[in-house]
Design an enzyme around this catalytic site. Sequence first.
Site, PDB file in Angstrom:
ATOM      1  N   LYS A  80       0.855  -1.198   0.000  1.00  0.00           N
ATOM      2  CA  LYS A  80       0.000   0.000   0.000  1.00  0.00           C
ATOM      3  C   LYS A  80       0.886   1.242   0.000  1.00  0.00           C
ATOM      4  CE  LYS A  80      -4.054   1.897   2.430  1.00  0.00           C
ATOM      5  NZ  LYS A  80      -4.922   1.751   3.625  1.00  0.00           N
ATOM      6  N   SER A 155      -9.776   1.968   2.470  1.00  0.00           N
ATOM      7  CA  SER A 155      -8.879   2.677   1.587  1.00  0.00           C
ATOM      8  C   SER A 155      -7.903   1.781   0.820  1.00  0.00           C
ATOM      9  CB  SER A 155      -8.077   3.686   2.400  1.00  0.00           C
ATOM     10  OG  SER A 155      -7.251   3.016   3.342  1.00  0.00           O
ATOM     11  N   SER A 179     -10.004  -0.378   6.677  1.00  0.00           N
ATOM     12  CA  SER A 179      -9.361  -0.262   5.361  1.00  0.00           C
ATOM     13  C   SER A 179      -8.594  -1.483   4.894  1.00  0.00           C
ATOM     14  CB  SER A 179      -8.428   0.948   5.336  1.00  0.00           C
ATOM     15  OG  SER A 179      -9.177   2.133   5.302  1.00  0.00           O
TER      16      SER A 179
END
Lengths: 497, 426
Positions: A80, A155, A179
Amino acid sequence: MTDIIKLTAAEIAAKIASGELTAVEVTEAHLARIDAVDEKVHAFLHVDREGALAQARAVDEKRARGEKLGPLAGVPLALKDIFTTRGVPTTVGSKMLEGWIPPYDATLVKRLKAADVVILGKTNMDEFAMGSSTENSAYGPTGNPWDLTRIPGGSGGGSSAALAAYQAPLAIGTDTGGSIRQPAAVTGTVGVKPTYGAVSRYGMVAFSSSLDQGGPCARTVLDAALLHEAIAGHDPLDSTSADLPVPPVVEAARNGSVAGMRVGVVKQFRGEGYQAGVMQRFDESVELLKELGAEVVELDCPSFDLALSAYYLIAPSECSSNLARFDGLRYGLRAGDDGTRSAEDVTALTREAGFGPEVKRRIILGTYALSSGYYDAWFGSAQKVRTLITREFEKAFEQVDVIVSPTTPTTAFPIGERADDPMAMYLADLCTIPTNLAGNAAMSLPCGLAPEDGLPVGLQIIAPAMQDDRLYKVGAAVEAAFVEKWGHPLIEEAPSL
Amino acid sequence: MTVTELLSYEAALASFDPVMGLEVHVELGTKTKMFCGCSTELGAEPNAQTCPTCLGLPGALPVVNEIGVESAIKIGLALHCEIAEWCRFARKNYFYPDMPKNFQTSQYDEPIAFNGYLDVQLEDGEVFRVEIERAHMEEDTGKSTHIGGATGRIHGASHSLLDYNRAGIPLIEIVTKPIEGAGERAPEVAKAYVAELRELIRALGVSEARMDKGQMRCDVNLSLRPHGTKTFGTRSETKNVNSLRSVERAARFEIQRHAAVLESGGTIVQETRHFHEDDGSTTSGRIKDNAEDYRYFPEPDLVPIAPARAWVEELRQGLPELPRVRRNRLREEWGVSEQEMQSILNAGAVDPIVATIEAGADAASARKWWMGELARNANEKGVSLEELPITPADVARVSTTSWPARSSRASSPARAPRTRSSRSAV
């Protein structure tokens, strides 16, 4: 060659260790997959081809020298884009950090490198991890490999999509309000939010410091456990990291069982807003747990109803302070500096240009909640709710070993559907947020497809703090039972891209 | 610039009682910064002593310097404060270019030390008790250098240079309770307090507390109220008053300025003020009404600090003799008057004299050397006694040697100036 990308991390590591595959072959196969599908999926913001191949070559050389390889050596991973990577761009999904090349590696990145994990690149995300759909990325949305017109969650939608699209067998996410788990749920993958403090936050760009937690994402429970073990553990650079041994997560994942366990079902995690097919799959999962020998206990946690409100005071408050450093003076974007403007004007213009609407909304909300005269009513009350929720979890865990719930109330919604309705978007995290507020551990794993839309449904398992191994013990048992029932892992039902 | 109206000091005091609050920032002499491992050594190239944490880079996190906490506790104990059993850091949110995170990691409603006092001795020997509100830990900011402006201030500058070497250096902020009842002696009390605090900090060995180097900085808050009234008047905050003499002058100036404003029927604006060394005046800085809002909240990146009671007691046992007590003892040992002792103190000569006596000199000649020839020399060069290229051992040797003839002096080999480290510890 196409088979390489379908292998699990554990299988890849074994084949590299035995010499059946080289790390370079494995890396090249995944890079080729990214080349083939990422134009459609848009899981990656940056692919570090050179870096990945160099890491892979190093693994192969290590093996050639007869050195012992770790359990994930040579396995590719999608990271990420919220973790700093020395010499590799880190944007956090924001224009604010476009082009920023961090001078240091996050602790998690150092650990991945030390474990000889091959980092393929950085994945798309909602800007500063604020969102549940990855639509808030300044670099465009990511498609859900199950249906590219739908969101992959957020996210960490880039990480979950990369797994579901076979671009990587492992990924890293961060979970402030869901997330990791919500993207896992809507993409039919596995995601774990470890106990707060289990994985170092050093080098993880902060959204809400008291809630943020990095964690593993994978297509199987065992792979998630192997990754969990590689990244967890005390870090002297993070004062909030737990100075305790990492729970035996891999052992738990290899010995899945729920026999004799008490499993809690919370009354508050159902009702209005929950999709029928999601509840159907959830109820079936509870039945399955009973069949596997678990005792199911109904729990009442009334303060969970306040979790979303408390979260949307605490997280924005902390973010309003954490994001204050983005002022255009030292790094990242600088807008309007034409030599005539003051530093304050340039900062204002930079923030206007660099932050997206959701980030601005939360900064303003948090600034307000911390303001003198409002602090007690807003931030103060939210902290009290947080304490209540923590106590209710503690009380619940006196009666049960784990709690289960749907991970998110609905399956993946179409891109654009909730983009203009923040409240609807926030509801995606209804079941995941209480865990962040209390700091304990939770996992999402696939429990089937919703009959009405054929999209994956996630089952959430919640464990007490520092008992992360329970997630894997239960998760592995549930996963094995489902695979037996379905005849194959759920992800194999995803359409080919 | 308009000339500030002043009332004569006597007239001001005839109508008003001054109330002061003193805020002193002390830079600790720890080897590393408060929240990271960067060196605190002065004089490095700009930005050479920085890292992701003290530059506030995205993702970086703070870790508390244990020596910083220990120093804060020592200061708290020496100021007779209670030491918190549990306290936290807080974020003070405001924007400033030399503050990398745009918040300062500080302490708010949970300081590590609170409710203490410091007895200070005025020149005539009178002892005045200054109550201490709190002492808390925080971090320093970087430094801005404004280029192209006339005054070195940001106004009118074409650009600014930022040096973050100082960012993150540990600071202890020591805040007094309102100092009331000092009357006409208020400026003297302010000066004596800062002098006493400086000695105390040095005696504790937690900082050199050099005001000229910015290691100790004082803000003088002052308000006036008519005799016989209880309510505090509106205060001004004179920032960064950086010598003992300036502390006294700033307090005196503000008393006269406030009195002139109030006597003419005006109201005092709550604001910060800049002190000017050249003429001892203050000028308006920024308006500081109560709307200023730092949005304090507990620092989520740091865990609470709960100093073990046994540790606190251990530190209490290890406290050195307090400077005032020590001075009175030395004054008696040396047989000097209060006033003489005061000049020795003001000259920063107490420790050099003690060290010289320890090196074999008698008290009278040690005092004579440091307060005479050497003080003149230091004064001419504009350095402190400690910075002279002569050590107490040298002085002791000189003062115990009888020089037979002038010629022998000329033949002695030239000596290189001593470095600081060769001198005895002060």
